[in-house]
Design an enzyme around this catalytic site. Structure first.
Site, PDB file in Angstrom:
ATOM      1  N   GLY B 318       0.830  -1.197   0.000  1.00 15.70           N
ATOM      2  CA  GLY B 318       0.000   0.000   0.000  1.00 15.70           C
ATOM      3  C   GLY B 318       0.865   1.247   0.000  1.00 15.70           C
ATOM      4  O   GLY B 318       1.941   1.289  -0.599  1.00 15.70           O
ATOM      5  N   SER B 319       0.423   2.247   0.722  1.00 17.43           N
ATOM      6  CA  SER B 319       1.098   3.547   0.653  1.00 17.43           C
ATOM      7  C   SER B 319       2.472   3.553   1.301  1.00 17.43           C
ATOM      8  O   SER B 319       3.236   4.503   1.117  1.00 17.43           O
ATOM      9  CB  SER B 319       0.235   4.611   1.323  1.00 17.43           C
ATOM     10  OG  SER B 319      -1.015   4.684   0.685  1.00 17.43           O
ATOM     11  N   THR B 320       2.814   2.528   2.092  1.00  8.88           N
ATOM     12  CA  THR B 320       4.159   2.518   2.665  1.00  8.88           C
ATOM     13  C   THR B 320       5.195   2.406   1.555  1.00  8.88           C
ATOM     14  O   THR B 320       6.383   2.611   1.775  1.00  8.88           O
ATOM     15  CB  THR B 320       4.356   1.328   3.631  1.00  8.88           C
ATOM     16  OG1 THR B 320       4.149   0.108   2.923  1.00  8.88           O
ATOM     17  CG2 THR B 320       3.375   1.378   4.789  1.00  8.88           C
ATOM     18  N   TYR B 321       4.724   2.071   0.345  1.00 10.67           N
ATOM     19  CA  TYR B 321       5.600   1.911  -0.807  1.00 10.67           C
ATOM     20  C   TYR B 321       5.954   3.252  -1.450  1.00 10.67           C
ATOM     21  O   TYR B 321       6.847   3.351  -2.276  1.00 10.67           O
ATOM     22  CB  TYR B 321       4.867   1.025  -1.811  1.00 10.67           C
ATOM     23  CG  TYR B 321       5.680   0.565  -2.985  1.00 10.67           C
ATOM     24  CD1 TYR B 321       6.749  -0.293  -2.819  1.00 10.67           C
ATOM     25  CD2 TYR B 321       5.345   0.959  -4.277  1.00 10.67           C
ATOM     26  CE1 TYR B 321       7.476  -0.753  -3.900  1.00 10.67           C
ATOM     27  CE2 TYR B 321       6.066   0.512  -5.372  1.00 10.67           C
ATOM     28  CZ  TYR B 321       7.137  -0.338  -5.180  1.00 10.67           C
ATOM     29  OH  TYR B 321       7.849  -0.791  -6.247  1.00 10.67           O
ATOM     30  N   LYS B 322       5.229   4.310  -1.043  1.00  5.53           N
ATOM     31  CA  LYS B 322       5.372   5.584  -1.763  1.00  5.53           C
ATOM     32  C   LYS B 322       6.759   6.199  -1.623  1.00  5.53           C
ATOM     33  O   LYS B 322       7.216   6.933  -2.502  1.00  5.53           O
ATOM     34  CB  LYS B 322       4.292   6.560  -1.293  1.00  5.53           C
ATOM     35  CG  LYS B 322       2.911   6.168  -1.853  1.00  5.53           C
ATOM     36  CD  LYS B 322       1.787   7.023  -1.317  1.00  5.53           C
ATOM     37  CE  LYS B 322       0.461   6.582  -1.939  1.00  5.53           C
ATOM     38  NZ  LYS B 322      -0.695   7.184  -1.259  1.00  5.53           N
TER      39      LYS B 322
END
Lengths: 384, 623
Positions: B318-322
């Site tokens: 999810g957004s932890t990948y951003k």
């Protein structure tokens, strides 16, 4: 069937006739040996049918049925499908190699859910059939030529190499030795065998390099088991002590101290002969050997009486394979050859070897039943 | 025809030769049997007698597994076994009767003993019960005169004093399996145990040790008369883990019954201070083999307690990948940190519309703001510019999509998709929209919680490719040599500023409510919410609250962080399966654990032996 009858020019045998010709003597001998096996498994479980003897009985029953079914198969069908069967067994061996690499740790078996198929067992029979068909097709004039060597080298070499790679030294030895014996029986000239023996001797140092460490260890330990009494030499030392202390007449059924005090782990499988010799002594061991000799003699008899080269070679091939089982197992537990993991036929607990043997005996019986049936050199071809 | 007859003759000759050869070999066997069983029989009889005596193996004590402060997480305890030699009793039934008045015996115990005594020979001891308590041992000893044939034997068995708190790290021991048999007779001893999972399995060669031997004299019945000689084996080596069991326990309890995983790492040296997979199980029940019912319960639990989710669970990040996307964009010079992207709440590529989590849109976003508010549109745009390969390259640099090599079994690889991967595995070509989806850590992207922790640790470290380790190197703390990360410091600073604002900026930081307020302990992190199934237009319209969605369909909640912000020391990854939003379900867990880790810090630096361990072990070891 109508179509086979047409080129053979001889009516197929009726089922009734076949049953009349069935090798009942062989059946009786097999039952006697199997009974000895049940008794030893009963003893191994400290006087209980569970967990081994009862299951072994069921397997033997199934094996008997298989044997009868195979015995009724027309020898020309065995001939016709010999190569197909060989290719099938080879593919399974390759499959096991590939699947083994994926993981699971076990690289000898294919899990079919109901039971575990060991393709190397199938290969023992497939190799006999394939070699028999090859030499049969070669005809009397072909065998003397050097070209005749190509077929057997491929037929024996490929599966042996695959099994060696698993690694299963015992089965590889069985395949190679059985195959070479068949080549000899088929009439390959003496000089090739002598040449091969010399070559093997020269290749020995190379082979030593290629062995796995644990395999080398086994051979070293075999040469001097006392160097490693707690490690690899443990089983063989214990086995010899158990055997030797059995003496002439043994310690009595179910009274083997060595076996029952668990100095011999896994005594129900490869080392069951040790327990038998401890409990029933040399007398018992010799009686069992006599039963085995009768079976082997019967097999050779069948091979001598068959009219087709195919039948002769199948019968002899099955017999030699059986002999090799007996010899390697007993030589192993008595410390004559390294421990390689070959079961004692019809006695050791285990399903796959039992099924292989019974199907093999079915093939032997089929040769006996169809001993006068001529087999064409090629399926569908004329006789000569 | 004639030639065929020749062939038959030749076959007969050869078959006779073969038969002769077989006969020769078989006579060899007979000769061998004669040698062993007649000529040497007496010698072997003596050996057999001696044999019954001298082949006794002494199993070595298994090495202990200790946490970083020396607290035992897998230890050995004396196991008192009650055994019965039926030869020495007048009546087995009477003795059992008297025994059951002294120690607790179930009907199953009694029927099993009856069965075994009738089957085994009279002098072979039969185990009546394992694991007697000390008071039971005392009662048996006191009543010894009335209990002929009853003996207490002492062995060792494995004990996990912290119960289920570290089960996925320690693993457990169990009976030796057929596949493990190598010819070492030690493995064939009844009751011998080997490591089946976790550190017990990976470090089995270290922990096992080797057997000793005992030469004892026995009489004709096999009873021990005296010991003749004794050679001690080598005890297994102890193993010191990097785990801080106090922190591990705190983290495990903080997660409670939620399904998920937490990993805490030291960003300077890769020490894994806590590795929790939840729910867990009690490894003690495996030592003697657990009941089929319990096994089924564990196996069928939808929250999969037997699976180590920390290393084997694969989740979309999810957004932890951003951070990966932002770093790649900056590194490649494709984005200007000051340039803004307009977020109207969705992004259009071709004829497909990609939604931002915020329906109304975020308006103008620069990079730091986009991380802070986790704006999807900004990262759709960045991902499109970058393409999947360049995002994958940066992710790999941070340890995503590859095994970390941690000393635990079953670690999974995760997946960072590229067009080449898709073509090779799925046989299909990559779609432009898939780049966008990957850019927000969804679609094919899969990571393990451990990989997320490694990513957080490398972000926290800023310079080196920190590698996690579970075994403490001999000779105390050390910093291994790590490869350089090779990320532009300017880019790193910007991304870390974004992570700082996620937690500490009251103006729209998605994890502001989970900030650490203690002086010098503040954390920087990133929330993530990973969809488990595709959100349809109907779902969007229905706008269900979390309680209205079945558990198994709820989003996974994720959070990665490091602390303190100024001089990072600890990194954490939290995954709560089906926990809903990352800011709601994962960030507060991370906050509490990171605060506890820093609270324990002074103890950690001094490395004193009893640095505030967990209050009471679940089972007291002196049992």
């Amino acid at each position: 069937m109508a179509n086979t009858a047409h080129f053979i020019g001889r009516p197929a045998l009726t089922l009734r006739h076949k049953l009349g010709q069935m090798s009942w003597g062989l059946v009786a001998l097999l039952m006697m040996v199997a009974f000895v096996g049940f008794a030893m498994l009963y003893s191994a479980a400290n006087g209980s049918l569970e967990p081994w003897a009862s299951r072994q009985m069921v397997r033997f029953g199934v094996g008997m049925v298989l044997m009868f079914i195979v015995a009724m198969i027309d020898i020309r069908q065995l001939h016709r499908f010999a190569y197909a069967f060989f290719v099938f067994a080879l593919l399974l061996l390759v499959a096991v190699e590939v699947m083994g690499r994926v993981g699971m740790g076990a690289q000898r078996w294919i899990d079919l859910g109901v039971f575990q198929l060991q393709p190397s067992e199938l290969m023992k029979l497939a190799l006999v059939l394939a070699l028999a068909r090859y030499f049969h097709g070669l005809g009397p004039e072909g065998i003397a030529k050097m070209k005749a060597l190509i077929g057997p080298i491929i037929l024996i070499g490929v599966p042996t190499a695959l099994v060696l790679k698993q690694p299963d030294l015992g089965t590889a030895m069985l395949l190679a030795a059985g195959g070479v014996a068949l080549c000899f029986a088929a009439g390959i000239q003496w000089r090739y065998f002598i040449g091969a023996a010399v070559a093997c001797g020269a290749a020995l140092p190379v082979a030593w390099q290629m062995l796995h460490d644990y395999q080398r260890q086994r051979i070293l330990t075999y040469l001097d088991p006392s160097t490693d009494p707690l490690g690899a030499g443990y089983h063989i030392l214990q086995s010899k002590i158990a055997l030797g202390s059995g003496g002439m007449f043994g310690k009595g059924f179910m009274a083997g101290t060595q076996s029952h005090l668990e100095f011999l782990p896994e005594m129900q499988t490869d080392f069951i002969f040790t327990m038998l010799a401890e409990e029933l002594g040399m007398a018992g061991a010799l009686l069992l050997l006599l039963l085995y000799v009768l079976i082997i003699a019967y097999g050779i008899g069948v091979s001598l009486r068959a009219t087709s080269q195919f039948g002769r070679l199948v019968a002899l091939g099955v017999t030699v394979t059986f002999f090799l089982y007996v010899f390697i197992n007993i030589a192993m537990v008595t410390g004559l050859v390294p421990v390689v993991g070959v079961p004692l036929p019809l006695i050791s607990y285990g399903g796959t070897a039992m099924m292989t043997l019974m199907v093999g005996f079915g093939m032997l019986a089929s040769v006996h039943v169809h001993r006068d049936t001529p087999v064409p050199r090629r399926p569908g071809g004329s006789l000569y | 025809m004639n030639r065929d007859l020749d062939r038959r003759k030749q076959f007969t000759r050869r078959a006779v030769i073969l038969a002769g050869g077989q006969a020769l070999l078989l006579s060899g066997l007979v000769a061998r049997l004669y040698q062993l069983q007649v000529i040497d029989a007496e010698a072997y009889e003596v050996l057999a007698e001696e044999n019954r005596i001298n082949m006794r193996l002494l199993p070595p004590p298994r090495g202990l597994i200790l946490d970083r402060f020396g607290n035992g997480v897998a230890v050995n305890r004396q196991n008192y076994r009650l055994v019965l030699v039926s030869e020495q009793t007048e009546s087995v039934a009477d003795t059992l009767d008297r025994l059951s008045a002294i120690v607790e015996l179930t009907d199953r115990d009694i029927s099993r003993v009856n069965r075994e005594t009738s089957r085994k020979r009279d002098f072979v001891p039969v185990t009546v019960r394992e694991d007697l308590t000390w008071s039971e041992v005392a009662r048996v000893e006191v009543n010894a005169p009335e209990l002929p044939g009853v003996m207490i034997e002492v062995g060792e068995s494995r004990l996990y004093p912290y119960g289920d708190l570290a089960a996925h790290v320690t693993g457990y021991v169990g009976a030796v399996s057929e596949a493990e048999l190598t010819g070492d007779p030690l493995l064939e001893l009844p009751g011998f145990r080997t490591g089946k999972n976790g550190a017990e399995r990976i470090f089995e060669p270290v922990l096992r040790g080797s057997a000793g031997t005992q030469h004892v004299e026995v009489n004709a019945y096999g009873r021990i008369i005296r010991e003749i000689a004794r050679q001690e084996g080598l005890p297994g080596n102890d193993l010191t883990l990097t785990i801080d069991i106090g922190l591990q326990a705190f983290a495990a309890r903080r997660l409670q019954d939620e399904a998920g995983a937490v990993i805490v790492m030291d960003v300077t040296n890769g020490d894994v201070l806590a590795l929790v997979s939840s729910p867990s199980f009690d490894p003690n029940v495996f030592t003697y083999g657990l009941s089929g019912d319990l096994w089924q319960t564990l196996l069928n639990d939808p929250k999969t307690p037997l699976i180590n989710k920390a290393v084997a669970g694969q989740y979309p990040p999810g957004s932890t990948y951003k951070m990966m996307v932002a770093l790649a964009g900056l590194q490649e010079g494709l984005i200007d940190p000051n340039q803004t992207v307009w977020c109207p709440g969705h992004y259009t590529l071709g004829n497909h519309r990609f939604h931002c989590w915020k329906r109304g849109g975020h308006g103008h976003m620069n990079m730091v703001d986009a991380i802070k508010r986790s704006c999807d549109v900004y990262f759709y745009e960045t991902a499109r510019k970058l393409g999947a390969e360049r995002m994958a390259e940066m992710s790999n640099r941070f340890g995503l999509g590859e095994v970390s090599g941690i000393e635990l079994p079953g670690e999974r690889e995760g997946l960072i998709p590229t067009p080449a991967w898709k073509l090779a595995v799925m046989g299909e070509s990559w779609q432009g929209g898939e780049t966008l989806i990957a850019g927000i850590g969804q679609g094919y992207v899969l990571t393990t919680p451990l990989q997320l922790a490694v990513m957080a640790a490398r972000l926290g470290n800023g310079q080196h490719k920190v590698v996690p380790r579970l075994a403490r190197p001999a000779g105390g703390p050390s910093i291994p040599e790590f490869e350089p990360l090779g990320v532009d410091p300017f880019a790193m600073d910007l991304v870390r500023e974004g992570m700082n604002r996620v937690v500490n900026d009251p103006q729209g930081g998605t994890a502001y409510r989970a900030r650490i307020e203690d002086e010098g302990m503040t954390m920087a992190g990133k929330t993530g919410t990973a969809q488990v199934r595709r959100i349809t237009a109907a779902d969007r319209a229905a706008n269900l609250s979390i309680e209205e969605i079945p558990w198994i369909e709820r989003d996974h909640a994720l959070f990665v962080a490091y602390a303190p912000v100024e001089n990072p020391r600890y990194a954490i990854a939290v995954v709560v399966e089906h926990g809903g939003g990352g800011s709601r379900a994962a960030a507060p867990v991370a906050r509490d654990i990171l605060r506890e880790a820093q609270r324990r810090q002074s103890a950690r630096f001094q490395e004193t032996p009893d640095a505030d361990p967990v209050e009471t072990p679940v089972v007291s070891p002196e049992l």
